[in-house]
Design a protein around this motif. Sequence first.
Motif, PDB file in Angstrom:
ATOM      1  N   UNK A   4       0.763  -1.287   0.514  1.00  0.00           N
ATOM      2  CA  UNK A   4      -0.027  -0.184  -0.052  1.00  0.00           C
ATOM      3  C   UNK A   4       0.934   1.535   0.137  1.00  0.00           C
ATOM      4  N   UNK A   5       0.858   2.486  -0.479  1.00  0.00           N
ATOM      5  CA  UNK A   5       1.294   3.451  -0.312  1.00  0.00           C
ATOM      6  C   UNK A   5       1.168   4.228   0.723  1.00  0.00           C
ATOM      7  N   UNK A   6       0.042   3.883   1.529  1.00  0.00           N
ATOM      8  CA  UNK A   6       1.030   5.035   3.073  1.00  0.00           C
ATOM      9  C   UNK A   6       1.788   4.353   3.261  1.00  0.00           C
ATOM     10  N   UNK A   7       2.019   3.030   3.600  1.00  0.00           N
ATOM     11  CA  UNK A   7       3.289   2.620   4.261  1.00  0.00           C
ATOM     12  C   UNK A   7       4.469   3.030   4.129  1.00  0.00           C
ATOM     13  N   UNK A   8       4.838   2.673   2.266  1.00  0.00           N
ATOM     14  CA  UNK A   8       5.971   2.838   1.692  1.00  0.00           C
ATOM     15  C   UNK A   8       6.064   5.246   1.822  1.00  0.00           C
ATOM     16  N   UNK A   9       5.272   5.347   1.406  1.00  0.00           N
ATOM     17  CA  UNK A   9       5.277   6.586   2.534  1.00  0.00           C
ATOM     18  C   UNK A   9       5.400   7.040   3.501  1.00  0.00           C
TER      19      UNK A   9
END
Length: 143
Positions: free
Chosen positions: A44-49
């Motif tokens: 998911x994008x949030x954990x990568x961010x």
Amino acid sequence: MKHQADLQRVIDFFESISPESAHTLSLVYTDDVWFKDPFNEVHGLAPVRHIFTHMFEQLDAPRFVVTHHLLQDDHAFLTWDFLFRMKRFSSDEQCIRGATHIRFAADGRVNYHRDYWDVAEELYEKLPVVGALMRWLKARAKN
């Protein structure tokens, strides 16, 4: 080649990475991206961010230099140098050499990102106390 422009966008992103880049990740990664490096495995994008934000909190002047890249169909492989200074240990610039395998989704954004690099050689050996132990262990393993 189908994803040539997409690959160049990824290279440009990493070579110009900044604290503000965390806010533009959706231009490079899909919402459901899978990301793995030696310390993290997230979906998911949030954990990568969060990973990118954390990098800028822990390191001074982190930057990537992509040294080579290959593209085949929807897969790309990049080799890179990651240059940075550790805030806690030293003001000397450090370099980690690694590689990344990425896969592009149909819309040209990355939906798979896997980093490969040797944590012991590229990081732990460079730390003050841990580094001495790692170098000693490495020397003993050769004998």
